[in-house]
Design a protein around this motif. Structure first.
Motif, short mmCIF file in Angstrom:
data_model
loop_
_atom_site.label_atom_id
_atom_site.label_comp_id
_atom_site.label_asym_id
_atom_site.label_seq_id
_atom_site.Cartn_x
_atom_site.Cartn_y
_atom_site.Cartn_z
N GLU A 22 0.86 -1.29 0.07
CA GLU A 22 -0.02 -0.03 0.01
C GLU A 22 0.75 1.37 0.01
N GLY B 168 2.56 2.13 -3.32
CA GLY B 168 1.66 2.72 -4.34
C GLY B 168 0.53 1.79 -4.65
N GLU C 27 -1.84 -1.04 -6.14
CA GLU C 27 -1.80 -1.67 -7.81
C GLU C 27 -1.52 -0.55 -8.79
N GLU C 28 -1.22 0.70 -8.36
CA GLU C 28 -1.37 1.80 -9.33
C GLU C 28 -0.11 1.65 -10.35
N LYS C 29 -0.39 1.73 -11.54
CA LYS C 29 0.48 1.75 -12.56
C LYS C 29 1.02 2.97 -13.07
N HIS C 30 2.26 3.15 -13.21
CA HIS C 30 2.68 4.43 -13.81
C HIS C 30 3.31 4.49 -15.14
N PRO D 167 5.57 8.65 -7.13
CA PRO D 167 5.49 7.28 -7.43
C PRO D 167 7.01 6.87 -8.03
N LYS E 292 8.39 4.82 -10.87
CA LYS E 292 7.76 4.53 -12.14
C LYS E 292 8.44 3.36 -12.85
N ASP F 271 6.53 -2.53 -10.02
CA ASP F 271 5.65 -3.37 -9.39
C ASP F 271 5.79 -3.53 -7.66
#
Lengths: 456, 316
Positions: free
Chosen positions: A84, A87, A89-92, A270, A272, A287
């Motif tokens: 968490e 970040g 599951e967020e994908k940048h 983030p 990246k 990831d």
């Protein structure tokens, strides 16, 4: 040295053996060990402290899943929090949302991997996004830095701005942007010189470049092996040039990479990209799960817990447990277990997820614990009559021959299975008194036995 | 020693002090905050430990040192300066035995130095600085560009060779580094070069194939001269954290590292991991890199290092 989290985990497992839920006192007592493990992974101490509080809050009262130990459960909580914080599951992806040429500035300490990352990014943008890229080296300090970028550009067929001897970084950047505009490039990547965040002259130079270019992406390139100073480094760069993200390099090394967590937590920016090798193709999008597992540094126990969660039917497991406690364990139960193990997927992959996998793997493979072996064992049991499954004592020579024929195996295979069943039955009876210690006990299992899910 | 004399004490102190200034203030400031406010109790010791961890000394070293302070049994309230002085002396006693410049033996002709390390640690820059130092002492120095993998690695070493005025032996990109080193050894044996420095490609220590390649280079060197390499130096980046210990462990196992160079000590990184290394491996620290200039390589000076780290007045 770096095994402290696994040992912390084992200690927790032993202490919490028979608990069905995790209590505050348990966590308070063990949290120090988890903190130490995080510090050994180079997570910054400020981040560790606040993180520990979250773990406490998150793990107290957690119900312990049947198929894992409480210690593993706490690790799962730690892991979830890590993911968490990193970040989730967020994908940048890169932001191309600007008037072309979109500019990307790469900055960082000396030797962090900026030039290699520049080439990797250029390669990715041309291949994946089908955009026309121009690279320029603003590194007028390190010997041959500009040649390095040129050689890399040639290799991946991406144009690099020709250096002019004596030109200042700001002038190079302005020439690059101009060339990008006039020659119709979609993206201009600016590879800056390595600089220490405490070097005021060079930091001002970087600010000037960014001020002039107004980059769409400002990425901090950081070695994943960075120590406690990652915090200062990231916040200094972020203060000076407002980062849009972080590229983490050398993720293919054996560092646990706690710096990633520190930087994310401190800057809120983030991560990246991950540099995962020396070739131009070795750039992955970030990831969180992968980095979290690495920080925990103990094999992918988390993946194992997750798999167990999805596969093991709680009710079924409880029924089996009750039967087991009475010393009842039939060949039918064994078949069900085999099915569960099989459902958890690729066995070799599963074994690899375990801490100490290297040590136990040969033993397990030798004991025929593999997909084919399990399929064969299932076939043998399925070829028995209901009466035989309930009472294997009636299996005489002719019955065994029939079963072997029916399952396409040999009488020896049938005998081996029955022996395994007997061993399991014995183990189950013993365990009925003590409670099994779960998957970790696998390491101590004599060859010839199967992986039992946890019953307690 | 001529080398040490050439770096005047004050000069060294000042450079290091300036380099470590940020960290000095941070660690020292933190200790001052901790100890000027209250007595030395468990809480204060815990904070002391945290401060040392922030200096990258690692958890076990930090707790060892804070336990040491805890065991001192101060009767009265203890001043923060006192705590810093005691800590500094303790750390200095760990570091003093390992501060040792490279010992060149004129009988080794050439004296072969193999330089290795992970990517980006500062191998080539360190070699440039070492070559310059020995050239100014009048030695004949040759460099081998055995990093045939990374783009422009050879060009980079060539520039350093030019700056320091020594010769360079290089091959084609992608050439076998061991073969190149073999040729370089034969050549330098023949023309009586004093020192031959081998610049190897950066490699992460968990890359088995690359570590094998490094071992092969050593085997090839030994074919020509069983006593060589006379020094096998691992270059370590001071901004790297606890993974440094893995690096030393694995490189040592592969090619029997004989000494260390710590680079990028001019940042706010404290390089505190060197304390843990000193205790665990007892390998000499030959020099520290404190800048990008050709003269920015200095002998390792434990007292200066400790005093700067703990914010004590230099020269105490």
């Amino acid at each position: 040295m770096f095994q402290s989290l696994s040992s912390a985990l084992e200690a927790i497992s032993e202490k919490l053996e028979k608990r069905s839920a995790i209590k505050k006192a348990d966590v308070d007592h063990e949290i120090e060990k988890i903190k130490t493990a995080l510090l050994d992974a180079d997570v910054a101490i400020q981040v560790v402290d606040s993180f520990a509080e979250k773990i406490k809050a998150g793990s107290i009262g957690q119900e312990v899943l049947r198929s894992v130990t409480p210690g593993q459960m706490i690790i799962k909580v730690v892991y979830d929090q890590l993911v968490e914080l990193l970040g989730g599951e967020e994908k940048h992806e890169l932001n191309f949302n600007a008037a072309p040429p979109v500019s990307i500035v790469l900055a960082g300490l000396q030797g962090s991997g900026k030039t290699t990352t520049a080439a990797k990014l250029a390669n990715r943008i041309t291949q994946l996004h089908k955009k026309k890229v121009l690279m320029a080296s603003l590194d007028v300090y390190r010997p041959a830095a500009q040649q390095q970028l040129q050689q890399l550009g040639k290799k991946i067929d991406v144009n690099v701005l020709d250096p002019i001897f004596g030109e200042k970084p700001t002038a190079i950047s302005s020439r690059a942007i101009k060339a990008g505009r006039i020659e119709g490039y979609d993206v201009v990547i600016l590879d800056t010189a390595g600089r220490l965040h405490v070097d005021e002259t060079l930091m001002t130079e970087l600010q000037d470049v960014c001020h002039y270019v107004n980059p769409t992406e400002t990425l901090l390139v950081v070695d994943s092996m960075t120590g406690q100073d990652a915090v200062n480094l990231a916040s200094e760069f972020n203060d000076k040039i407002e980062l849009s993200g972080i590229a983490l390099t050398r993720v293919d090394g054996d560092a646990r990479g706690g710096a990633a967590l520190s930087m994310r937590a401190i800057t809120g920016k983030p991560i990246k990209f991950l540099g995962v090798g020396e070739s131009v193709g070795d750039l992955d999008t970030f990831d969180a799960k992968r980095v979290a597992s690495s920080i925990l540094g103990m094999g992918d126990i988390v993946g194992l817990v997750e798999k167990a969660e999805t596969v093991v039917n709680q009710e079924e497991a409880e029924k089996t447990t009750k039967k087991l406690l009475k010393g009842q364990f039939t060949l039918d139960d064994m078949a069900k277990q085999l099915g569960q193990v099989k459902k958890m997927g690729n066995l070799e992959g599963l074994i690899n997820m375990l801490p100490g996998a290297k040590k136990i793997k040969p033993k397990l493979l030798e004991a025929n614990v593999n997909e084919q072996g399990i399929a064969r064992q299932e076939a043998i049991i399925k070829s028995m009559t209901i009466a035989e499954r309930r009472n294997p004592k009636i299996l005489n020579g002719s019955r065994r021959r029939r079963i072997a024929k029916g399952s396409g195996t040999t009488v020896q295979d049938v005998n081996r299975l029955l022996k395994q069943y007997k061993q399991m039955l014995l183990m189950v009876k013993k365990a009925g008194k003590k409670g099994m210690k779960g998957l970790f006990d696998m390491t101590g299992m004599p060859p010839g036995e199967l992986i039992p899910p946890r019953f307690n | 020693m001529a080398v040490e004399e050439s770096y005047k004490k004050n000069n060294w102190f000042q450079q290091l002090k300036a380099g470590l200034d940020k960290s000095r203030t941070r660690v020292a400031g933190a200790i001052t905050d901790t100890f000027s406010k209250r007595k030395l109790d468990q809480g204060a010791l815990g904070e002391l430990e945290a401060i040392l961890i922030q200096g990258d000394l690692g958890v076990s070293m930090a707790s060892k040192l804070s336990n040491f302070i805890g065991s001192m049994r101060f009767d009265t309230e203890v001043s923060d300066v006192e705590i810093r002085r005691i800590l500094s002396e303790e750390i200095e006693s760990i570091l003093t035995p390992i501060a040792r410049p490279i010992q060149l033996k004129p009988a080794n002709c050439p004296h072969v130095i193999l330089v290795c390390g992970v990517n980006g640690s500062g191998k080539t820059t360190t070699i440039g600085k070492l070559a310059f130092k020995w050239r100014t002492e009048g030695k004949a120095v040759a460099l081998v560009a055995a990093d045939t993998f990374r783009a422009a690695a050879v060009d980079q070493l060539e520039i350093w060779a030019e700056r320091s005025g020594c010769s360079i032996i290089s091959g084609k990109p992608g050439a076998d580094p061991a073969g190149l080193v073999f040729n370089a050894l034969e050549k330098t044996h023949a023309d009586k070069t004093d020192i031959l420095i081998v610049d190897t490609a950066g490699r992460l220590q968990n890359r088995k194939d690359l570590m094998d390649e490094l071992e092969k280079i050593v085997r090839v060197i030994k074919k020509i001269n069983p006593d060589a390499p006379h020094d096998t130096i691992l270059v370590l980046d001071a901004t790297i954290g606890q993974n440094t210990i893995n690096q030393v462990e694995i490189f040592k196992e592969a090619v029997n590292i004989s000494g260390l160079v710590l680079t990028k000590l001019d940042g706010s990184a404290k390089g505190g991991v060197v304390v843990a290394l000193a205790e665990k491996f007892k390998l000499p620290v030959h020099a520290v890199g404190i800048g990008e200039g050709i003269e920015d390589l200095q002998p390792f000076h434990p007292r200066g290092f400790c005093q700067s780290l703990l914010g004590l007045d230099i020269g105490d």
